[in-house]
Design an enzyme around this catalytic site. Sequence first.
Site, mmCIF file in Angstrom:
data_model
loop_
_atom_site.group_PDB
_atom_site.id
_atom_site.type_symbol
_atom_site.label_atom_id
_atom_site.label_comp_id
_atom_site.label_asym_id
_atom_site.label_seq_id
_atom_site.Cartn_x
_atom_site.Cartn_y
_atom_site.Cartn_z
ATOM 1 N N HIS A 443 16.799 -16.649 -1.454
ATOM 2 C CA HIS A 443 16.084 -16.464 -0.191
ATOM 3 C C HIS A 443 15.944 -17.745 0.609
ATOM 4 C CE1 HIS A 443 14.131 -12.273 -0.687
ATOM 5 N NE2 HIS A 443 15.436 -12.253 -0.599
ATOM 6 N N ARG A 550 11.422 -5.923 9.513
ATOM 7 C CA ARG A 550 10.814 -5.816 8.186
ATOM 8 C C ARG A 550 9.302 -5.807 8.367
ATOM 9 N NH1 ARG A 550 14.333 -10.340 7.562
ATOM 10 N NH2 ARG A 550 16.205 -9.780 6.385
ATOM 11 N N ARG A 586 11.561 -0.787 9.811
ATOM 12 C CA ARG A 586 11.713 -0.301 8.448
ATOM 13 C C ARG A 586 10.323 -0.185 7.833
ATOM 14 N NH1 ARG A 586 14.963 -3.845 4.219
ATOM 15 N NH2 ARG A 586 13.002 -4.995 4.167
ATOM 16 N N GLU A 685 21.563 1.188 0.544
ATOM 17 C CA GLU A 685 21.556 0.055 -0.381
ATOM 18 C C GLU A 685 21.996 0.493 -1.768
ATOM 19 O OE1 GLU A 685 17.407 -1.986 0.562
ATOM 20 O OE2 GLU A 685 17.466 0.174 0.775
ATOM 21 N N ASN A 708 23.099 -6.780 1.138
ATOM 22 C CA ASN A 708 22.686 -7.635 0.016
ATOM 23 C C ASN A 708 22.327 -6.796 -1.199
ATOM 24 O OD1 ASN A 708 22.734 -9.233 2.240
ATOM 25 N ND2 ASN A 708 20.800 -10.242 1.845
ATOM 26 N N ASP A 709 21.427 -5.829 -0.987
ATOM 27 C CA ASP A 709 21.032 -5.001 -2.116
ATOM 28 C C ASP A 709 22.178 -4.103 -2.558
ATOM 29 O OD1 ASP A 709 18.557 -5.915 -2.782
ATOM 30 O OD2 ASP A 709 17.489 -4.666 -1.358
ATOM 31 N N ARG A 719 20.336 -10.854 -7.100
ATOM 32 C CA ARG A 719 20.653 -11.971 -6.204
ATOM 33 C C ARG A 719 19.657 -13.105 -6.301
ATOM 34 N NH1 ARG A 719 17.522 -10.551 -1.446
ATOM 35 N NH2 ARG A 719 17.132 -8.334 -1.594
ATOM 36 N N CYS A 756 22.731 -4.278 8.484
ATOM 37 C CA CYS A 756 21.651 -5.245 8.720
ATOM 38 C C CYS A 756 21.517 -6.226 7.565
ATOM 39 C CB CYS A 756 20.324 -4.543 8.982
ATOM 40 S SG CYS A 756 19.687 -3.639 7.559
#
Lengths: 815, 218
Positions: A443, A550, A586, A685, A708-709, A719, A756
């Site tokens: 992150h 988010r 979201r 995801e 990413n997920d 990750r 996204c």
Amino acid sequence: MTVGLVLVSHSRQLADGVAALAAQMAPDVSIEPAGGTDTDEIGTSFEKISEALNAADSGDGVVVLYDLGSAQLTTETAIEFADQEQAARWRMVDAPLVEGAIAAAVAAAGGADLDAVAAAARTAAGAATGGSGSAAGNSGQGPGPEPDTMAEEHRPEPPGIPAVGQVQIVNPLGLHARPSAELARSLAGTSATVRIGRPGEREVDLRSVLGVVGLALRGGDQVQIRVWGPDGAAVLGRLEQAIRSGFGEADQPAGGVPASDAEPRVVGDVVHATAGANGLALGPLVRLGALPATLPDGASIPAESEQQAAEQLDAAVIAAAKTLAGQGEFGQAHAALVADPQLRSLAAKRLADGAAGAWWHAVNEQADRLEASGDELVAARGVDLREAGLSVLAELGVHLDRIGPAVSGAVALAPDLGPAEVPELVRRGAVGAVLSGSSTTAHAVIVARGLGLPLVLRTGSALDRWPSGTTVLVDGDAGTVQIDPPQAVADNARRRIAEAEQRAEELRAAAAEPLVLPDGRRVLIAANIGSQADAVAAVANGAEAVGLLRTELLVLDRNPYPDEDAQTADLTAIFDELGDRPVVVRVLDAGGDKPVATLDVGPQRNGFLGVRGLRYLLENPHLLRTQLRAICRAAVGHRISVMAPMVTVGTEAQAFREAVDDAVDSLRQDDVPHARPEQIGIMIEVPAAALAAEQFAGVVDFFSVGSNDLTSYLMAADRTEPGVAELLDPQSPALQRILDALTTTAAREHIPVAVCGEMAGMPDQALGLVRRGVFELSMAPAKIPAIKHLLRSALASEAAGGRGTTAVGAAADRA
Amino acid sequence: MTSTTGCTAASTVAAVRAAAEAITEHKVELTTLDRQIGDGDHGENLARGFAAVLSKLDTEQPATPGAVLKLVATTLISTVGGASGPLFGTAFLRAATTAGDEPELDGPMVAAVLAAARDGVVSRGKAEPQDKTMVDALIPAVAAAEKAATEGADPAQVLHAAAQAADQGAADTTDLQARKGRASYLGERSVGHVDPGARSTAYLLAAMAGAVETEHSR
């Protein structure tokens, strides 16, 4: 017929020699050397390579191995010039020339198909660098012949009683291709049958190099060798001696360390590590985390009694752990560290110094012990412990600053950073950062990319010997750190930094214009945001929309959990910044790596594979209802859509849609001003959702790929775990294929797809996503100008490349 | 002046001959540049390659600009050593593919051909802008060519625009540090010298521009 082999080298003698060596192990395979120039000088020859390729190809294909840079260039060109139907069955494999050639030759001799022979050569590359590689012949495609070594265990044992011996492997990398080939070669001239394997486990024929490599025997492993034949004992003795000799590798670095974790390459004064966040930075090196081992005099106030100090400390530890648990994945790990009872009992011995003094002493003692372990992973925990310990000190009223004011204009060096530390660095004027550890998907690194802070990571110990204050040049694109660059280089860098700033300014200006494809389709370049400050940055960088708002940050630090009015106010403030831009909100993605302090989410039950995202909200419908009502209330006068995270099956999406309907109905009944969300979508995801996307047809209005997920779940790689960072490769065929499957189904079902995740902002991925019909790319605000520019010029040059008409090209230019 | 300003097979042959002369003329300079930051064979290698091209052109008469470019590609690739052979060869090969069977190339086509050459070199050499390679001459050259073509320039003018930009691009490599090829081993010592690949690219384009112009004003 078998797969052929071409060996390209700058030296004729080298190519001929390797061909001869490989031919000894695989006499029936067509192995063509192509070494040296036309006149046999050092270099490569287009003619020789072309001839070798044609000669080696019997129709089953050719695997090509090469030595240095221009050998690769010339081979690529030869393949490009050739008949494309034929060239389609020619594979270049980047592998060590000698080991790759032997592994490939043996696989080809065993009748393996093209894929399997290429895999065999690649396996040799993996074995030589310590990676595990994939077992050759395991390509699993069609009924192609498998190397016979795979069925070895099912073969009947030879008659007679074997000579049996057991020996320990001493060279760290063990029986990879070269030692295996050496053992196999040592059997030349004997008729003995030899099998090798771990005691009591699967055995393979020692003559099968691939089979032996497939056992993955490493330094320290015990192996059993059984030899049948008249000279069995003598052969056994020779083999044991060869294994004990270590094959001349015994003094290589110890212990199964994957190549990716090895020290970075240092060439002259340049450290070649891993690129983290783009950009150039020049400044003095400032180390973070150099905290004092003892507290300044007077910082720790002695308590009236040890009992009282103990109580103060316990309260501080509990408070700090609770705060930390709400601060992302690092915070959660830190919470576990400070709550460790061992630390508490170490501190108990010094409570007479006061709670703060006792605590800090215990933290340092424990951290020193961890850092002295010699194991990189354990040592990293020591750094974490000191960082985590600070928050307990803060609860006790003692503030030690890890970052300090010295970072202004400087390059910060730390083992790793927490995600919250990166914006703090930027705020205090740091121009770049270098991390000795971390991973490209951590992150902190993602945050650095979003903020445009140049960052290089995984420099290991390469910078240890340079004092703080040394000028370094950080190249976040190349992943390099140059120590004390010469004047000319520094001046050049300064100029480039200034130019980059100017370019960024120009790009930001150009980014305000929309992006239109040559076919007239418009692609929205949108921002991922999580706060009002992000919303301001999104507008400044030319975001046409927000593809992901988010909401975790809005509730993270809130105690108690914010009610409907508070959430409405937060959202209204953000929406007002964005005006009439379409925004996708979201709903709360609690769990996974996103703990929420005031909610009951734990690392196990609510982890990556647990009750996370929409799963959690459906279990706690009041939270979902409150949030949806707040979103609808704030939506008045704006263009708002909602989406749900972590959706696996159609029924969950259906439940989410019903929750939205319920929230809207309840607002209507309460006569509260509100607006229904324009669209209802879901994040993609989970691989299951991506692969069976048709189940959402008629239920949702759009998909948004959380790459990413999706990558994490697809590759089974966390990750936040540096050890598996290499697996999270956006180029991996599995990920590319799942994106193909998703976008194809979505197109058939007329469900628009947005992206996204990080992929949307990767220059090398964005164009591929657009080509797949994605209608919106949503990324960190700072990335928008560059990605938009890149897409625009790529599309324009495609149009100018002859395929598009001039009119379309001009339209793309105007866009 | 002839009625046509398009680039024909004949004008392409003239352009290639002029390019060969330019390389021979600057052989020593290119070799000297390469000796400063590379292995000192750039001028010799290219000159050998173009000499072979000239002797092929004496016996063969390709019918289209594309065929001329393809002949140059195949000849350079087998006669120029080092990395330059595959790189220049690929540039001409991609150019030939884009030119196709067209009997005559107009301004926009010439720009497209140049863009294809650039893309070939970039994909083969994996060099990025500012890596101090021939790419640093090619990228501005193609940008200028495309701009000129959009403004209605004829082939000679497009090539002139490209040559001018390439010349500037080559000059600008002086300040760069090499990141690709053998010059990259020199690190910051490569700063202060013009990249020989960028320089030869500029010479090639200038010679071709001049030749096409002369051919068309005949």
